[in-house]
Design an enzyme around this catalytic site. Sequence first.
Site, PDB file in Angstrom:
ATOM      1  N   ASP A 232      -5.862  -0.883  32.520  1.00  0.00           N
ATOM      2  CA  ASP A 232      -5.373  -1.028  31.328  1.00  0.00           C
ATOM      3  C   ASP A 232      -4.856  -2.827  31.478  1.00  0.00           C
ATOM      4  O   ASP A 232      -3.793  -3.241  32.088  1.00  0.00           O
ATOM      5  CB  ASP A 232      -4.502  -0.697  29.837  1.00  0.00           C
TER       6      ASP A 232
ATOM      7  N   TYR B 216      -6.205 -11.252  26.038  1.00  0.00           N
ATOM      8  CA  TYR B 216      -6.202 -12.559  26.098  1.00  0.00           C
ATOM      9  C   TYR B 216      -5.961 -13.643  26.295  1.00  0.00           C
ATOM     10  O   TYR B 216      -5.620 -14.552  27.133  1.00  0.00           O
ATOM     11  CB  TYR B 216      -6.775 -13.353  24.563  1.00  0.00           C
TER      12      TYR B 216
ATOM     13  N   ARG C 154       6.135 -11.846  22.436  1.00  0.00           N
ATOM     14  CA  ARG C 154       6.673 -11.143  22.891  1.00  0.00           C
ATOM     15  C   ARG C 154       7.695 -10.944  22.048  1.00  0.00           C
ATOM     16  O   ARG C 154       8.430 -10.329  21.033  1.00  0.00           O
ATOM     17  CB  ARG C 154       6.110 -10.145  22.756  1.00  0.00           C
TER      18      ARG C 154
ATOM     19  N   ASP D   2     -10.804  -4.806  27.777  1.00  0.00           N
ATOM     20  CA  ASP D   2      -9.923  -5.010  28.754  1.00  0.00           C
ATOM     21  C   ASP D   2      -8.926  -2.734  29.690  1.00  0.00           C
ATOM     22  O   ASP D   2      -8.505  -3.159  29.796  1.00  0.00           O
ATOM     23  CB  ASP D   2      -8.336  -5.139  28.090  1.00  0.00           C
ATOM     24  N   GLU D   3     -10.624  -2.246  29.105  1.00  0.00           N
ATOM     25  CA  GLU D   3     -10.118  -0.884  30.213  1.00  0.00           C
ATOM     26  C   GLU D   3     -11.175  -0.119  30.321  1.00  0.00           C
ATOM     27  O   GLU D   3     -12.472  -0.538  30.041  1.00  0.00           O
ATOM     28  CB  GLU D   3      -9.597   0.178  28.348  1.00  0.00           C
TER      29      GLU D   3
END
Length: 608
Positions: free
Chosen positions: A28, A33, A65, A120-121
Amino acid sequence: MDDRNMDSSSSTITDVATKHPKSIIHIDIDCFYAQVEMLRKPELRSEPLGIQQKNIVVTSNYEARKCGIKKCMLVSEALKSCPNLKLVNGEDLHDYRASSNKIFTLLQHWKSPVEKLGMDENFIDVTNLIQEKIKSTNLSNIKFTGHLYREPETECPCGCHTRLKIASQLASEIRQKIFDELGFTTCAGIAHNKLLAKLICPLHKPNEQTLIYPEHGEEFMSTFQSVRAIPSIGSKTTETLISQNIISVSDLQQVAVDVLKKHFSSDMAVRLKNLCFGEDNTPVKQTGRPQSIGLEDSFKTVSVRSEVEEKFSALLQRLLMLVREDGRIPVSLRVTLRKKDVKRLSSHRESRQCQISSSIFTVNGGVITITEAGQQKLMTIIMRLFNKLIDLSKPFHLTLVGLAFTKFQERMTGRSSIVNYLMNDLSVQSVLNIQNDCDTSASSMDYSAVSPSSSTTTDLSDGEVEPSPKKPKKVNWIAKRRCLSREDVASPSKLKVGELRLNSKELEKVSELRLNSRDRSLTPRASPAKDNMSDTSDNMKDIAEGGNCDECPSYVDKDVFNALPEEMQQELKSMWKNPANSELPRTSTRNMNKSKPNSILKYFVPQK
DNA sequence: CAGGGACTCT
DNA sequence: AGAGTCC
């Protein structure tokens, strides 16, 4: 005979066939982005960064974050909690798609099945790799890499612990390479199946990896407070389960399968039961070309036919570009729409589809082309399908229209495959020309004269909509030359008519000729300049692999691909050309969803 | 949401 | 074929 399991100290082939035979890695990409943007503008790296789509921040870097930015936060709120947040518009998915494809291509390096899941995985099944590695490794004292979900109390008799430890080292190697070559940090989950690999992946992040052993699967699963956390359990299934008072995964573990069978198919009931215990035997399926290519457009409301027609026309234009990129010839078209419905939010689409005449598309110099008339035909078909969906005598209100090509010309095996091969080829014409010392017009017209297989070619009258053949009607290979207006002479694709009439021996001859001509770099291009794309390298690869011009799928990044060893490039191509299960490979590749990176996390709530 | 696709069931 | 689900 069960004693052989006792012999776990020295792994044997029989062990692998035992309980937990596979080793799966789920990879992952961290805040995908945001990483793409930061790679593009390194100065963003040290600042809080949010990716904006419409009015929401769909993802953010870890800097952001730290100051409380959550995924899918409103821009206004985000700026409130983080005034110096830098925002980048992420509505154009092009670059994300490109990066995603680079990573996917890089993962091919390990010669194991890779399944792309969104942007994305990726899953990668390294079972076979481990097998080989295990032979040449001193098994004593193998250490895992990264985090471990839980220390094992006893060694699993099937030997999976050793395999998974090696897999964790492999995961580390893979992540390192992704970082070294492409600059992305990633997380990985290592487990004996896809379910656990995916779910364990986000346990430590970012830029970390986690291994879980099969014996801890059940307990790990029970930590999820919502059944929704399980991949493949979506909103509907969740609803149904909740209606039965099954809320958590633990609830699901305890319910009798017979209870589930009252609300789900027997199959589904069993699957649910397995999943909640951490069991999953779905294979990692090599991602290949998409089985459908489509576009949709949504809007407030459209209530007039002419407007609908315009929408479809615009969609069709774009769609044709995609089809050309893809390189396969569509044989089936689907029209989708969504009626304004106050009741159900969104969804509730309806669709109609039909076959389309093979004469609509032609392969011209390896490029799918369609004439003006062909487009007219398609529009006629589209509106015909539209009429099936809408009662024009009554008013209608649409909020979405969609168009998709849902089937493509089949690949054939054995002798017929060479037909297919030539059908799509761009330089057959040229080769023949070389052979015949250039008599373009004459030769191609000659072919048109060859016995038009009568009835099947009568499609011009009504031909657009192929009546779904009861008995698999012969593919309408024989397009009537006569109907092809201008550029008939110039178009090499016309040759297919003639070629199909050659026997297999002759076909091989043609093929051989073509190869030779390429080797000598004579390959004249019948068609004018293609789009950008690195032409030279394409040709080189064609030669290497035997000259099939539909080389790598469009989702494969050419640069990365070219960087791979030649040997591997060829392996990949053969894999793409002859997808494992005879059918075309599945899984979206053009999948441009706003898959929220790591969104699985929101379902992960540690038990109180 | 919105835009793409895949799988499954009927 | 078409609808429903899922990601």
